[in-house]
Design a protein around this motif. Structure first.
Motif, short mmCIF file in Angstrom:
data_model
loop_
_atom_site.label_atom_id
_atom_site.label_comp_id
_atom_site.label_asym_id
_atom_site.label_seq_id
_atom_site.Cartn_x
_atom_site.Cartn_y
_atom_site.Cartn_z
N LEU A 39 0.83 -1.20 0.00
CA LEU A 39 0.00 0.00 0.00
C LEU A 39 0.87 1.26 0.00
N ALA A 40 1.96 1.23 0.76
CA ALA A 40 2.86 2.38 0.82
C ALA A 40 3.46 2.68 -0.55
N ILE A 41 3.92 1.63 -1.24
CA ILE A 41 4.54 1.85 -2.55
C ILE A 41 3.51 2.37 -3.55
N ARG A 42 2.27 1.84 -3.46
CA ARG A 42 1.23 2.32 -4.38
C ARG A 42 0.94 3.80 -4.15
N TYR A 43 0.87 4.22 -2.89
CA TYR A 43 0.68 5.64 -2.59
C TYR A 43 1.86 6.46 -3.09
N MET A 44 3.08 5.95 -2.92
CA MET A 44 4.26 6.66 -3.40
C MET A 44 4.20 6.86 -4.91
N TYR A 45 3.81 5.81 -5.61
CA TYR A 45 3.72 5.91 -7.07
C TYR A 45 2.70 6.97 -7.46
N GLU A 46 1.63 7.06 -6.70
CA GLU A 46 0.56 8.01 -6.99
C GLU A 46 0.96 9.45 -6.66
N GLU A 47 1.69 9.64 -5.56
CA GLU A 47 1.86 10.99 -5.02
C GLU A 47 3.23 11.62 -5.24
N LEU A 48 4.25 10.82 -5.53
CA LEU A 48 5.60 11.38 -5.70
C LEU A 48 5.90 11.53 -7.18
N LYS A 49 6.12 12.75 -7.61
CA LYS A 49 6.41 13.01 -9.01
C LYS A 49 7.80 12.48 -9.37
N PRO A 50 7.98 12.00 -10.60
CA PRO A 50 9.30 11.52 -11.02
C PRO A 50 10.35 12.63 -10.93
N GLY A 51 11.54 12.24 -10.48
CA GLY A 51 12.66 13.17 -10.47
C GLY A 51 12.76 14.09 -9.27
N ILE A 52 11.88 13.92 -8.29
CA ILE A 52 11.95 14.82 -7.13
C ILE A 52 13.22 14.57 -6.32
N ASP A 53 13.65 15.59 -5.61
CA ASP A 53 14.79 15.48 -4.70
C ASP A 53 14.34 14.71 -3.46
N PRO A 54 14.99 13.58 -3.16
CA PRO A 54 14.58 12.81 -1.97
C PRO A 54 14.67 13.61 -0.67
N LEU A 55 15.51 14.64 -0.65
CA LEU A 55 15.65 15.46 0.55
C LEU A 55 14.94 16.81 0.41
N GLY A 56 14.14 16.94 -0.63
CA GLY A 56 13.42 18.17 -0.86
C GLY A 56 12.00 18.13 -0.32
N GLU A 57 11.30 19.23 -0.47
CA GLU A 57 9.96 19.34 0.12
C GLU A 57 8.93 18.46 -0.57
N ASP A 58 9.22 17.98 -1.78
CA ASP A 58 8.23 17.18 -2.49
C ASP A 58 8.23 15.71 -2.09
N ASN A 59 9.30 15.26 -1.43
CA ASN A 59 9.29 13.88 -0.94
C ASN A 59 8.37 13.80 0.28
N LYS A 60 7.82 12.64 0.51
CA LYS A 60 6.92 12.43 1.64
C LYS A 60 7.37 11.20 2.41
N LEU A 61 7.01 11.17 3.67
CA LEU A 61 7.34 10.04 4.54
C LEU A 61 6.04 9.33 4.90
N PHE A 62 5.95 8.06 4.52
CA PHE A 62 4.72 7.27 4.68
C PHE A 62 4.90 6.24 5.80
N LEU A 63 4.06 6.30 6.81
CA LEU A 63 4.01 5.28 7.86
C LEU A 63 2.74 4.48 7.63
N THR A 64 2.88 3.20 7.29
CA THR A 64 1.72 2.44 6.81
C THR A 64 1.56 1.13 7.57
N THR A 65 0.38 0.93 8.12
CA THR A 65 0.05 -0.32 8.80
C THR A 65 -0.60 -1.28 7.80
N GLY A 66 -0.93 -2.46 8.28
CA GLY A 66 -1.67 -3.43 7.48
C GLY A 66 -2.97 -3.78 8.17
N PRO A 67 -3.85 -4.51 7.50
CA PRO A 67 -5.14 -4.86 8.10
C PRO A 67 -5.01 -5.75 9.33
N LEU A 68 -3.91 -6.49 9.44
CA LEU A 68 -3.72 -7.37 10.60
C LEU A 68 -3.14 -6.62 11.80
#
Length: 592
Positions: A39-68
């Motif tokens: 789920l985290a990778i799917r959200y990343m694919y959706e929300e992170l534009k290609p070529g962004i700076d990993p240390l820039g303001e466009d990167n996001k940090l995702f904390l993701t649980t599972g159904p269990l």
């Protein structure tokens, strides 16, 4: 309509504006990717534009649980921590244990997304639907353990705390995130992403629960599964010794790296093996919902840590030509407090040792110099002297100073501690891993070394083998199940049963397998969009050119380039990618 297993809520936190908002979970994503890793990778694919700076303001940090997460399902207490990696430029998801995942779920969220960059150091306190922001200037510069102790004293023990050390603050490519003191999201510079956002820590407390369709039946069935599948005699080593037990098993297979992966065994390994280390055990701990309890608190002299895990033992011990157990524990302790990954930090220091001994560049440290190794950890975390360059990892340093042939990395991520010349499938697994060299994507030694079900020194069948291992782990980690539930590997019916129990939906074994394939593909799609292809699915020249030294079953082995290329071709074919490792557009569209 009641949704079981999920909270159907995402908490989105804007660190720049100091605002928090909630939104429904994308259940269409959850149906295809379950939770956590996928789920985290799917959200990343959706929300992170290609070529962004990993240390820039466009990167996001995702904390993701599972159904269990937050249910009594054994070994389900982990959390996925994901972002674009500053170390590799790839997607990066890490798994962290402890209790933080459960507390996020009990606070009412499936996922927390941190966006933007705070203007000043801050920490965030989350208690159910209440989110507060506080100045962290007085904590900035502190070790991770030190900062967590201050916060725990202020807020109490009902909160889980995730924090970074100087490594994250200084944006090191090997910076990690700590939680509950001794648990880490360790790889790919994930702590640098948190540091780039000027967030020293996040505290999380939840007072809710998780709804399941039939709590009595679910609990009874989970207890049955616990005894049938988890509390088995084959798994007692997890409680007795943790991963220190791997040292002997890997040593017997000749895959413990020695002297920067130049040999496959340390003749003096009995000086620091699991039996020796467990003599210093002072306590035990397990993650939330754990039925095994792998955590061991060790104290030797003034050194204390939870662990050390096999990876840390191997990189600070034989790979550095050091046999002192106290040094290994101290290395673990200092890395944790400084907020740097033991694997990447250790591998980078070991590479520097070899560079010095070969006379290519003098980093001021040689094999066997234990005290200097500890000092170098702090230099790397605080970027002092040669530590400033070393903090960027072996790929950067070898391209600057030389020594690329023995810079043990893939895509900029340093090797875990398994010698691939003794497990050729591990070479393929490292090469095709979406986040760089990783043993958690497909653990080839299980088949090639421990079970000995597939010959290790051949390319034959390795593409299919790695594919199957990778699919199984992708499902397991999307459920957010700990790797120590070993019998879950390949057991898609059991995984489907867990989903049926917790969500009430009609999941099948085939559904679970399809999720695993989808998760691998979405990670590849993210990287492909960033420009990655076959040219990046490589292994260091040392593995191809140099026969493995020392003694043991793998001695004399090397991996011919044509054999490696054959394994890569096999893997691409079974994945449905072209010869250049590229996914066809129709495949990408089918998984979105």
């Amino acid at each position: 309509m009641t949704i079981y297993g999920y909270q159907n809520k995402v908490l989105r936190i804007d660190l720049k504006e100091k605002k928090a908002s909630t939104e429904p979970l994308r259940m269409d994503f959850a149906k295809k990717y379950i939770g956590s890793k996928g789920l985290a990778i799917r959200y990343m694919y959706e929300e992170l534009k290609p070529g962004i700076d990993p240390l820039g303001e466009d990167n996001k940090l995702f904390l993701t649980t599972g159904p269990l997460t937050g249910t009594p399902v054994p070994c389900s207490g982990k959390l996925s921590v994901a972002a674009k990696s500053p170390a590799t430029g790839t997607m990066n998801d890490c798994s962290i244990g402890g209790h933080v995942g459960i507390r996020i779920k009990f606070a009412g969220y499936d996922m927390i997304i941190f966006e933007g960059i705070s203007e000043e150091p801050c920490y965030v306190v989350i208690e159910d639907d209440k989110v507060e922001f506080f100045d962290a200037s007085d904590l900035w510069g502190m070790g991770s353990h030190d900062a967590e102790a201050v916060l725990a004293d202020k807020y109490g023990t009902d909160y889980s705390i995730m924090s970074i050390g100087p490594g994250g603050e200084k944006l090191s490519n090997m910076a990690c995130i700590n939680s509950d003191y001794y648990r880490q999201a360790g790889r790919g510079g994930i702590g640098a992403v948190m540091g780039s956002k000027k967030m020293k820590a996040v505290l999380i407390k939840g007072t809710g629960g998780v709804k399941v369709p039939d709590i009595e039946n679910t609990t009874d069935k989970i207890l049955e599964i616990l005894h049938e599948d988890v509390l088995l005699e084959d798994n007692t080593f997890v409680f007795d010794e943790g991963t220190t037990a791997f040292l002997e098993a890997c040593g017997d297979g000749g895959i413990v790296p020695y002297k920067n992966f130049s040999q496959g065994n340390d003749p003096e390994w009995e000086k620091y093996n699991g039996s020796v280390l467990m003599q210093y055990r002072e306590g035990k701990r397990g993650c939330g919902s754990c039925g095994l309890g792998c955590g061991n608190f060790l104290k030797i002299g003034d050194a204390i840590c939870e662990g050390p895990e096999y990876e840390t033992i191997a990189v600070a011990g034989p790979n550095a030509c050091i046999t002192d157990p106290e040094h290994i524990v101290k290395f673990n302790e200092v890395c944790d407090n400084m907020g740097v990954d033991t694997i990447s930090t250790g591998d980078t220091i070991v590479w520097a040792m070899e560079m010095t001994e070969k006379g290519i560049y003098d980093f001021g440290i040689r094999f066997g110099e234990a005290d200097k190794m500890i000092e170098m950890v702090e230099k790397i975390a605080r970027q002092e002297g040669v530590g400033a360059d070393l903090s960027r990892g072996v790929k950067y340093c070898s391209e600057k100073y030389g020594g690329t042939d023995f810079a043990m990395q893939v895509k900029g991520l340093e090797f875990p501690q398994y010698e691939p010349r003794g497990s050729w499938g591990m070479a393929l697994s490292y090469a095709i891993s979406d986040r760089g060299a990783c043993h958690m994507r497909a653990y080839a030694p299980n088949e090639e070394v421990f079970a000995a079900s597939i010959p290790p020194y051949t390319s034959e069948g390795k593409g299919e083998m790695v594919y199957k291992l990778q699919v199984s782990n992708a499902v397991k980690f999307s459920l957010c199940i700990c790797d120590f539930w070993g019998t879950l590997t390949y057991n898609y019916e059991r995984m489907a049963e867990l989903m049926r129990l917790v969500t009430g939906d009609d999941w099948t074994a085939d559904d679970m397998f399809d999720v695993g394939v989808r998760v691998i593909n979405i990670g590849r799609a993210f990287n492909q969009r960033e420009g990655f292809n076959r040219a990046h699915d490589t292994i260091p020249k040392r593995l191809v050119k140099e026969a493995l030294g020392g003694e043991g079953p793998a001695a004399g082995q090397k991996i011919p380039q044509e054999a490696f290329d054959d394994m890569l071709d096999q893997y691409y074919e079974v994945m449905g990618w072209d010869k250049n490792g590229m996914m066809p557009e129709e495949l990408i569209q089918s998984i979105l």
